[in-house]
Design a protein around this motif. Structure first.
Motif, mmCIF file in Angstrom:
data_model
loop_
_atom_site.group_PDB
_atom_site.id
_atom_site.type_symbol
_atom_site.label_atom_id
_atom_site.label_comp_id
_atom_site.label_asym_id
_atom_site.label_seq_id
_atom_site.Cartn_x
_atom_site.Cartn_y
_atom_site.Cartn_z
ATOM 1 N N HIS A 7 -50.358 -45.124 -7.236
ATOM 2 C CA HIS A 7 -51.214 -45.877 -7.723
ATOM 3 C C HIS A 7 -50.234 -47.028 -8.358
ATOM 4 O O HIS A 7 -50.980 -47.805 -9.273
ATOM 5 N N TRP A 8 -48.907 -47.445 -8.353
ATOM 6 C CA TRP A 8 -48.443 -48.502 -8.819
ATOM 7 C C TRP A 8 -46.946 -48.467 -7.824
ATOM 8 O O TRP A 8 -46.503 -47.764 -7.200
ATOM 9 N N ARG A 9 -46.326 -49.649 -8.081
ATOM 10 C CA ARG A 9 -44.989 -49.832 -7.401
ATOM 11 C C ARG A 9 -44.006 -50.198 -8.364
ATOM 12 O O ARG A 9 -44.268 -50.563 -9.451
ATOM 13 N N GLU A 10 -42.722 -49.730 -7.577
ATOM 14 C CA GLU A 10 -41.672 -49.859 -8.818
ATOM 15 C C GLU A 10 -41.095 -51.386 -8.668
ATOM 16 O O GLU A 10 -41.065 -51.874 -7.852
ATOM 17 N N ALA A 11 -40.687 -51.877 -9.884
ATOM 18 C CA ALA A 11 -40.131 -52.989 -9.978
ATOM 19 C C ALA A 11 -38.976 -53.210 -11.323
ATOM 20 O O ALA A 11 -38.840 -52.231 -11.970
ATOM 21 N N ALA A 12 -38.314 -54.125 -11.223
ATOM 22 C CA ALA A 12 -37.190 -54.570 -12.113
ATOM 23 C C ALA A 12 -37.184 -56.007 -12.658
ATOM 24 O O ALA A 12 -37.509 -56.935 -11.900
ATOM 25 N N THR A 13 -37.109 -56.050 -13.970
ATOM 26 C CA THR A 13 -37.086 -57.648 -14.653
ATOM 27 C C THR A 13 -35.867 -57.694 -15.488
ATOM 28 O O THR A 13 -35.476 -56.652 -15.865
ATOM 29 N N LEU A 14 -35.399 -58.847 -15.723
ATOM 30 C CA LEU A 14 -34.404 -59.322 -16.609
ATOM 31 C C LEU A 14 -34.527 -60.062 -17.540
ATOM 32 O O LEU A 14 -35.205 -61.305 -17.354
ATOM 33 N N LEU A 15 -34.207 -59.832 -18.938
ATOM 34 C CA LEU A 15 -34.291 -60.623 -19.947
ATOM 35 C C LEU A 15 -32.804 -61.230 -20.008
ATOM 36 O O LEU A 15 -31.986 -60.563 -20.394
ATOM 37 N N LEU A 16 -32.904 -62.351 -19.494
ATOM 38 C CA LEU A 16 -31.674 -63.091 -19.445
ATOM 39 C C LEU A 16 -31.326 -64.124 -20.412
ATOM 40 O O LEU A 16 -32.027 -65.301 -20.753
ATOM 41 N N ALA A 17 -30.292 -64.062 -21.308
ATOM 42 C CA ALA A 17 -29.924 -64.811 -22.517
ATOM 43 C C ALA A 17 -28.608 -65.526 -22.316
ATOM 44 O O ALA A 17 -27.884 -64.913 -21.551
ATOM 45 N N ALA A 18 -28.832 -66.794 -22.544
ATOM 46 C CA ALA A 18 -27.415 -67.666 -22.310
ATOM 47 C C ALA A 18 -27.270 -68.262 -23.612
ATOM 48 O O ALA A 18 -28.022 -68.827 -24.065
ATOM 49 N N GLY A 19 -25.850 -68.234 -23.885
ATOM 50 C CA GLY A 19 -25.444 -68.917 -25.175
ATOM 51 C C GLY A 19 -25.202 -70.372 -25.147
ATOM 52 O O GLY A 19 -24.976 -70.989 -24.034
ATOM 53 N N CYS A 20 -25.240 -70.819 -26.512
ATOM 54 C CA CYS A 20 -24.552 -72.487 -26.541
ATOM 55 C C CYS A 20 -23.172 -72.486 -25.973
ATOM 56 O O CYS A 20 -22.924 -73.474 -25.259
ATOM 57 N N GLY A 21 -22.337 -71.735 -26.194
ATOM 58 C CA GLY A 21 -20.987 -71.674 -25.602
ATOM 59 C C GLY A 21 -20.200 -72.834 -26.061
ATOM 60 O O GLY A 21 -20.711 -73.939 -26.856
ATOM 61 N N ASN A 22 -18.962 -72.967 -25.810
ATOM 62 C CA ASN A 22 -17.866 -74.249 -26.219
ATOM 63 C C ASN A 22 -18.068 -74.537 -27.602
ATOM 64 O O ASN A 22 -17.735 -75.544 -28.226
ATOM 65 N N GLY A 23 -18.494 -73.484 -28.599
ATOM 66 C CA GLY A 23 -18.413 -73.793 -29.928
ATOM 67 C C GLY A 23 -19.721 -74.739 -30.453
ATOM 68 O O GLY A 23 -19.363 -75.245 -31.621
ATOM 69 N N ALA A 24 -20.494 -74.944 -29.624
ATOM 70 C CA ALA A 24 -21.658 -75.832 -29.736
ATOM 71 C C ALA A 24 -22.567 -75.128 -30.986
ATOM 72 O O ALA A 24 -22.652 -73.991 -31.231
ATOM 73 N N PRO A 25 -23.052 -75.857 -31.799
ATOM 74 C CA PRO A 25 -24.036 -75.388 -32.988
ATOM 75 C C PRO A 25 -25.185 -74.688 -32.395
ATOM 76 O O PRO A 25 -25.743 -74.839 -31.360
ATOM 77 N N ALA A 26 -25.851 -73.792 -33.189
ATOM 78 C CA ALA A 26 -27.076 -73.120 -32.746
ATOM 79 C C ALA A 26 -27.937 -74.072 -32.960
ATOM 80 O O ALA A 26 -27.970 -75.058 -33.361
ATOM 81 N N ARG A 27 -29.090 -73.970 -31.756
ATOM 82 C CA ARG A 27 -29.829 -75.154 -31.593
ATOM 83 C C ARG A 27 -31.046 -74.718 -32.530
ATOM 84 O O ARG A 27 -31.550 -73.805 -32.873
ATOM 85 N N PRO A 28 -31.672 -75.964 -33.458
ATOM 86 C CA PRO A 28 -32.574 -75.632 -34.285
ATOM 87 C C PRO A 28 -33.917 -75.672 -33.631
ATOM 88 O O PRO A 28 -34.026 -76.089 -32.492
ATOM 89 N N VAL A 29 -35.110 -74.759 -34.134
ATOM 90 C CA VAL A 29 -36.156 -74.610 -33.359
ATOM 91 C C VAL A 29 -37.374 -74.878 -34.288
ATOM 92 O O VAL A 29 -37.162 -74.831 -35.769
ATOM 93 N N ARG A 30 -38.572 -74.889 -33.946
ATOM 94 C CA ARG A 30 -39.815 -75.159 -34.836
ATOM 95 C C ARG A 30 -40.136 -73.760 -35.332
ATOM 96 O O ARG A 30 -40.829 -72.862 -34.752
ATOM 97 N N SER A 31 -39.287 -73.161 -36.170
ATOM 98 C CA SER A 31 -39.617 -71.827 -36.680
ATOM 99 C C SER A 31 -38.900 -71.415 -37.938
ATOM 100 O O SER A 31 -37.917 -71.988 -38.271
ATOM 101 N N PRO A 32 -39.572 -70.815 -38.792
ATOM 102 C CA PRO A 32 -39.056 -70.325 -40.175
ATOM 103 C C PRO A 32 -37.677 -69.378 -40.126
ATOM 104 O O PRO A 32 -36.998 -69.240 -40.984
ATOM 105 N N LEU A 33 -37.560 -68.872 -38.675
ATOM 106 C CA LEU A 33 -36.440 -68.126 -38.657
ATOM 107 C C LEU A 33 -34.996 -69.000 -38.609
ATOM 108 O O LEU A 33 -33.906 -68.337 -38.676
#
Length: 386
Positions: A7-33
């Protein structure tokens, strides 16, 4: 692969997160968070795709026989589960997702399912986005922090790597050949079990594709690596913080299915890559349960019910053979006021989703972020529309 599935097939998916790195400041976003210091990879599926055309998804795809090949045992360490940590027994009343619990040796594969599913997610990320998640050996992955990519000097020149990518797309078995050629192994230790979603039974009752999909989390220390779509299954890509992706979804600039929406809402709990990595790696050994949304048609919208919700069936129709479809003449708002145990996604239209959950998550996981109490039904204990 499980040849017994019909009834279905098996699969895999990846939530891939990448950081700013090298001490760069966090990125501002259009969000109250506020600012986030990492971004998630989203790929846009081809409009010609037979499943979720034009949707933005996490990289991933179907399990192939090559992912279960015994030849991987010649590259990976000769340790239980190839050095992956052992998942703890399920809590009372819980069951490990069948996708992970299936005895693969009984199906003829000497490679543990936990290993093969990770290889699949890594292979598909290379095929679809051109990103290689490899290490020179398991010792190179011993660092408990976010993962690192292979140095560029260890990779073939661009044209040669592109040719390898084309070959892997045509024959998944070529991914093992590439690893041998580079004297590297897939970094399965950087992928942490995150969830398991089973495509709902289609209301048409037949003809729709269904997938039992393992979701993994991988955090990269570096800035987002060079990414390129394959112009076949994938026609575009973007790196976005979780709140930014939600905002783009709300403004109808992009679209994704309820599981991706749910997981991005859950990722909104973490503005720090290190915090996300720490949570994901610590929690992964608890395992997870399988979630198959069950659709309830209301008079003015749809609700996808998830396990633990007051209205979730005690005996879900996993295969669709019973052809049981839930419907009511009530409005969504009425249903929200009447029910006390909520774990659901309310669908008003394609770009108007609301995650509502007030139950305790299992397996030490975390619920999608609560934003405020201004939601459908005004239930103050329910998560709101982001």
């Amino acid at each position: 692969m499980n040849p017994r599935l019909r009834h279905w097939r098996e699969a895999a998916t990846l939530l891939l997160a990448a950081g700013c790195g090298n001490g760069a400041p966090a990125r501002p976003v259009r969000s109250p968070l506020g600012p986030f210091d990492y971004e998630m990879l989203l790929l846009q599926r081809s409009p010609r795709s037979g499943f979720l055309p034009s949707a933005h998804v996490f990289p991933g795809g179907l399990l192939e026989a090559a992912d279960f090949s015994a030849d991987w045992l010649g590259l990976l360490p000769a340790l239980p589960r190839c050095g992956l940590g052992s998942v703890r027994p399920s809590p009372p009343g819980g069951n490990r997702a069948p996708l992970f619990a299936t005895d693969r040796a009984g199906l003829g594969s000497p490679l543990p399912g936990d290993v093969a599913f990770r290889i699949c997610a890594i292979r598909e990320t290379f095929e679809e986005a051109g990103i290689l998640l490899l290490v020179s050996g398991p010792g190179s992955a011993a660092d408990p922090g976010p993962a690192r990519l292979l140095p560029q000097r260890h990779l073939p020149p661009g044209p040669e790597l592109a040719e390898w990518r084309r070959r892997v797309q045509q024959d998944p078995a070529c991914f093992l050949q590439l690893c041998r050629y580079l004297r590297c192994v897939p970094n399965i230790w950087a992928l942490h079990e995150w969830g398991n979603w089973l495509t709902p039974v289609p209301r048409t009752g037949r003809g729709d594709r269904r997938y039992d999909t393992a979701f993994y989390l991988c955090c990269l220390e570096e800035r987002p690596p060079h990414t390129s779509q394959d112009e076949q299954e994938v026609t575009g890509f973007q790196w976005s913080t979780p709140p930014e992706a939600i905002e783009l979804f709300k403004s109808q600039e992009i679209w994704f299915a309820p599981p991706q929406f749910y997981e991005l809402c859950r990722l909104c709990n973490f503005s720090s890559l290190c915090d996300l990595h720490r949570f994901g790696s610590d929690r992964a050994l608890e395992g997870c349960e399988r979630w198959m949304p069950v659709t309830l048609a209301a008079s003015d919208g749809y609700i996808q019910l998830l396990p633990g919700d007051e209205l979730y069936p005690k005996d879900p129709d996993y295969t669709g053979e019973k052809k049981l479809f839930l419907s009511t003449d009530k409005k969504v708002e009425e249903l929200m006021k009447e029910d006390s145990k909520l774990h659901r996604v309310v669908i008003q239209n394609l770009n108007n989703l609301t995650v509502c959950v007030n139950i305790q998550p299992k397996y030490k996981h975390i619920n999608p972020l609560k934003m405020d109490s201004n939601i459908v039904g005004s239930n103050a204990d329910c998560n709101s529309r982001l």
